[in-house]
Design a protein around this motif. Structure first.
Motif, PDB file in Angstrom:
ATOM      1  N   LEU A  90      14.662  15.774  27.879  1.00 40.91           N
ATOM      2  CA  LEU A  90      13.668  16.767  27.469  1.00 40.91           C
ATOM      3  C   LEU A  90      12.992  16.357  26.158  1.00 40.91           C
ATOM      4  CD1 LEU A  90      15.351  20.160  28.398  1.00 40.91           C
ATOM      5  CD2 LEU A  90      13.769  18.768  29.733  1.00 40.91           C
ATOM      6  N   GLU A  91      13.742  15.761  25.246  1.00 39.42           N
ATOM      7  CA  GLU A  91      13.145  15.262  24.008  1.00 39.42           C
ATOM      8  C   GLU A  91      12.131  14.159  24.298  1.00 39.42           C
ATOM      9  OE1 GLU A  91      16.304  14.120  21.364  1.00 39.42           O
ATOM     10  OE2 GLU A  91      17.087  16.165  21.268  1.00 39.42           O
ATOM     11  N   ASN A  92      12.434  13.295  25.250  1.00 40.23           N
ATOM     12  CA  ASN A  92      11.495  12.241  25.640  1.00 40.23           C
ATOM     13  C   ASN A  92      10.205  12.828  26.202  1.00 40.23           C
ATOM     14  OD1 ASN A  92      13.178  10.171  24.841  1.00 40.23           O
ATOM     15  ND2 ASN A  92      14.067   9.892  26.857  1.00 40.23           N
ATOM     16  N   ILE A  93      10.337  13.902  26.975  1.00 41.18           N
ATOM     17  CA  ILE A  93       9.140  14.566  27.517  1.00 41.18           C
ATOM     18  C   ILE A  93       8.285  15.093  26.378  1.00 41.18           C
ATOM     19  CG2 ILE A  93       8.332  16.599  28.790  1.00 41.18           C
ATOM     20  CD1 ILE A  93      10.683  16.163  30.699  1.00 41.18           C
ATOM     21  N   LEU A  94       8.924  15.756  25.417  1.00 42.88           N
ATOM     22  CA  LEU A  94       8.182  16.301  24.269  1.00 42.88           C
ATOM     23  C   LEU A  94       7.515  15.199  23.457  1.00 42.88           C
ATOM     24  CD1 LEU A  94      10.539  19.112  22.968  1.00 42.88           C
ATOM     25  CD2 LEU A  94       8.309  19.368  24.029  1.00 42.88           C
ATOM     26  N   ALA A  95       8.168  14.041  23.372  1.00 45.93           N
ATOM     27  CA  ALA A  95       7.624  12.920  22.606  1.00 45.93           C
ATOM     28  C   ALA A  95       6.505  12.205  23.351  1.00 45.93           C
ATOM     29  CB  ALA A  95       8.744  11.938  22.269  1.00 45.93           C
ATOM     30  N   GLY A  96       6.305  12.567  24.614  1.00 40.66           N
ATOM     31  CA  GLY A  96       5.227  11.963  25.387  1.00 40.66           C
ATOM     32  C   GLY A  96       5.578  10.646  26.044  1.00 40.66           C
ATOM     33  N   THR A  97       6.855  10.355  26.154  1.00 42.23           N
ATOM     34  CA  THR A  97       7.289   9.126  26.805  1.00 42.23           C
ATOM     35  C   THR A  97       6.824   9.146  28.256  1.00 42.23           C
ATOM     36  OG1 THR A  97       9.214   9.063  25.374  1.00 42.23           O
ATOM     37  CG2 THR A  97       9.287   7.688  27.348  1.00 42.23           C
ATOM     38  N   LEU A 143       7.422   6.713  30.829  1.00 49.24           N
ATOM     39  CA  LEU A 143       8.374   6.259  31.836  1.00 49.24           C
ATOM     40  C   LEU A 143       9.785   6.520  31.322  1.00 49.24           C
ATOM     41  CD1 LEU A 143       9.078   4.785  34.465  1.00 49.24           C
ATOM     42  CD2 LEU A 143       9.016   2.652  33.178  1.00 49.24           C
ATOM     43  N   VAL A 144      10.462   7.380  32.013  1.00 53.73           N
ATOM     44  CA  VAL A 144      11.832   7.702  31.647  1.00 53.73           C
ATOM     45  C   VAL A 144      12.699   7.484  32.878  1.00 53.73           C
ATOM     46  CG1 VAL A 144      13.394   9.510  30.871  1.00 53.73           C
ATOM     47  CG2 VAL A 144      11.060   9.437  29.994  1.00 53.73           C
ATOM     48  N   ARG A 145      13.677   6.617  32.735  1.00 51.90           N
ATOM     49  CA  ARG A 145      14.600   6.385  33.845  1.00 51.90           C
ATOM     50  C   ARG A 145      15.764   7.344  33.695  1.00 51.90           C
ATOM     51  NH1 ARG A 145      14.463   0.201  35.644  1.00 51.90           N
ATOM     52  NH2 ARG A 145      12.208   0.121  35.687  1.00 51.90           N
ATOM     53  N   LEU A 146      15.903   8.182  34.672  1.00 52.71           N
ATOM     54  CA  LEU A 146      16.944   9.192  34.616  1.00 52.71           C
ATOM     55  C   LEU A 146      18.277   8.653  35.105  1.00 52.71           C
ATOM     56  CD1 LEU A 146      15.138  12.346  36.028  1.00 52.71           C
ATOM     57  CD2 LEU A 146      15.622  11.783  33.661  1.00 52.71           C
ATOM     58  N   LYS A 147      19.329   8.981  34.379  1.00 52.02           N
ATOM     59  CA  LYS A 147      20.678   8.689  34.839  1.00 52.02           C
ATOM     60  C   LYS A 147      21.314   9.957  35.370  1.00 52.02           C
ATOM     61  CE  LYS A 147      21.241   4.998  31.524  1.00 52.02           C
ATOM     62  NZ  LYS A 147      21.967   4.465  30.384  1.00 52.02           N
ATOM     63  N   ILE A 148      20.499  11.021  35.410  1.00 50.22           N
ATOM     64  CA  ILE A 148      20.969  12.305  35.907  1.00 50.22           C
ATOM     65  C   ILE A 148      19.932  12.873  36.858  1.00 50.22           C
ATOM     66  CG2 ILE A 148      22.367  12.846  33.885  1.00 50.22           C
ATOM     67  CD1 ILE A 148      20.061  14.658  32.913  1.00 50.22           C
ATOM     68  N   TYR A 149      20.347  13.874  37.599  1.00 53.40           N
ATOM     69  CA  TYR A 149      19.433  14.582  38.497  1.00 53.40           C
ATOM     70  C   TYR A 149      19.082  15.915  37.840  1.00 53.40           C
ATOM     71  CZ  TYR A 149      21.084  11.175  41.861  1.00 53.40           C
ATOM     72  OH  TYR A 149      21.398  10.005  42.505  1.00 53.40           O
ATOM     73  N   ILE A 150      17.798  16.203  37.778  1.00 59.70           N
ATOM     74  CA  ILE A 150      17.312  17.455  37.218  1.00 59.70           C
ATOM     75  C   ILE A 150      16.476  18.134  38.293  1.00 59.70           C
ATOM     76  CG2 ILE A 150      15.892  18.528  35.425  1.00 59.70           C
ATOM     77  CD1 ILE A 150      16.521  16.145  33.611  1.00 59.70           C
ATOM     78  N   PRO A 151      16.757  19.407  38.571  1.00 60.13           N
ATOM     79  CA  PRO A 151      15.990  20.107  39.605  1.00 60.13           C
ATOM     80  C   PRO A 151      14.506  20.163  39.263  1.00 60.13           C
ATOM     81  CG  PRO A 151      17.864  21.436  38.880  1.00 60.13           C
ATOM     82  CD  PRO A 151      17.767  20.266  37.968  1.00 60.13           C
ATOM     83  N   ARG A 152      13.678  20.127  40.281  1.00 62.98           N
ATOM     84  CA  ARG A 152      12.221  20.144  40.103  1.00 62.98           C
ATOM     85  C   ARG A 152      11.755  21.370  39.330  1.00 62.98           C
ATOM     86  NH1 ARG A 152       8.356  17.286  42.418  1.00 62.98           N
ATOM     87  NH2 ARG A 152       9.778  16.459  43.947  1.00 62.98           N
ATOM     88  N   GLU A 196      24.822  17.409  29.584  1.00 64.49           N
ATOM     89  CA  GLU A 196      24.027  18.110  28.572  1.00 64.49           C
ATOM     90  C   GLU A 196      23.376  17.130  27.599  1.00 64.49           C
ATOM     91  OE1 GLU A 196      24.305  21.828  25.441  1.00 64.49           O
ATOM     92  OE2 GLU A 196      26.150  21.040  26.304  1.00 64.49           O
ATOM     93  N   ARG A 197      24.117  16.127  27.148  1.00 65.31           N
ATOM     94  CA  ARG A 197      23.538  15.132  26.227  1.00 65.31           C
ATOM     95  C   ARG A 197      22.366  14.386  26.872  1.00 65.31           C
ATOM     96  NH1 ARG A 197      28.894  14.816  25.062  1.00 65.31           N
ATOM     97  NH2 ARG A 197      29.281  13.058  26.417  1.00 65.31           N
ATOM     98  N   LEU A 198      22.536  13.954  28.115  1.00 63.97           N
ATOM     99  CA  LEU A 198      21.465  13.238  28.805  1.00 63.97           C
ATOM    100  C   LEU A 198      20.283  14.163  29.104  1.00 63.97           C
ATOM    101  CD1 LEU A 198      23.647  11.117  31.230  1.00 63.97           C
ATOM    102  CD2 LEU A 198      22.305  10.271  29.284  1.00 63.97           C
ATOM    103  N   PHE A 199      20.570  15.409  29.455  1.00 68.33           N
ATOM    104  CA  PHE A 199      19.541  16.404  29.733  1.00 68.33           C
ATOM    105  C   PHE A 199      18.687  16.633  28.484  1.00 68.33           C
ATOM    106  CE2 PHE A 199      18.236  20.913  29.985  1.00 68.33           C
ATOM    107  CZ  PHE A 199      17.638  20.948  31.242  1.00 68.33           C
ATOM    108  N   MET A 200      19.347  16.856  27.354  1.00 66.64           N
ATOM    109  CA  MET A 200      18.616  17.091  26.106  1.00 66.64           C
ATOM    110  C   MET A 200      17.795  15.861  25.711  1.00 66.64           C
ATOM    111  SD  MET A 200      21.431  19.408  24.023  1.00 66.64           S
ATOM    112  CE  MET A 200      21.200  18.446  22.597  1.00 66.64           C
ATOM    113  N   GLN A 201      18.366  14.673  25.885  1.00 65.43           N
ATOM    114  CA  GLN A 201      17.643  13.442  25.574  1.00 65.43           C
ATOM    115  C   GLN A 201      16.395  13.318  26.434  1.00 65.43           C
ATOM    116  OE1 GLN A 201      19.950   9.920  26.233  1.00 65.43           O
ATOM    117  NE2 GLN A 201      18.286   8.548  25.669  1.00 65.43           N
TER     118      GLN A 201
END
Length: 78
Positions: free
Chosen positions: A41-48, A50-59, A34-39
């Motif tokens: 999503l916050e990066n997406i909102l901030a317009g980042t 390149l984000v390297r994921l340490k988790i898998y998120i469904p498409r 949950e912490r990594l997921f929220m982080q």
């Protein structure tokens, strides 16, 4: 703001566990996920860009981020 339900988060975490199992990676707790997921999503909102994921998120999560939540104003007044 990106809204999601606990059920959606649970579905994402289960997906992460399944992906980790197929790749022989150590599973993480739901709280860590949950912490990594929220982080992320916050990066997406901030317009980042390149984000390297340490988790898998469904498409489907990424495909639904731009969906609007339509609220019937009449329902909120009553």
């Amino acid at each position: 703001m990106i809204l999601y339900t606990e059920e959606q988060l649970d579905d994402c975490w289960v997906y992460d566990c399944e992906q980790r199992e197929t790749q022989n990676r150590e599973k993480i707790s739901r709280g860590q996920y949950e912490r990594l997921f929220m982080q992320h999503l916050e990066n997406i909102l901030a317009g980042t860009k390149l984000v390297r994921l340490k988790i898998y998120i469904p498409r489907w999560v990424f495909e639904t981020i731009d969906e609007e939540i339509l609220v019937n104003v009449q329902d909120t007044i009553n």
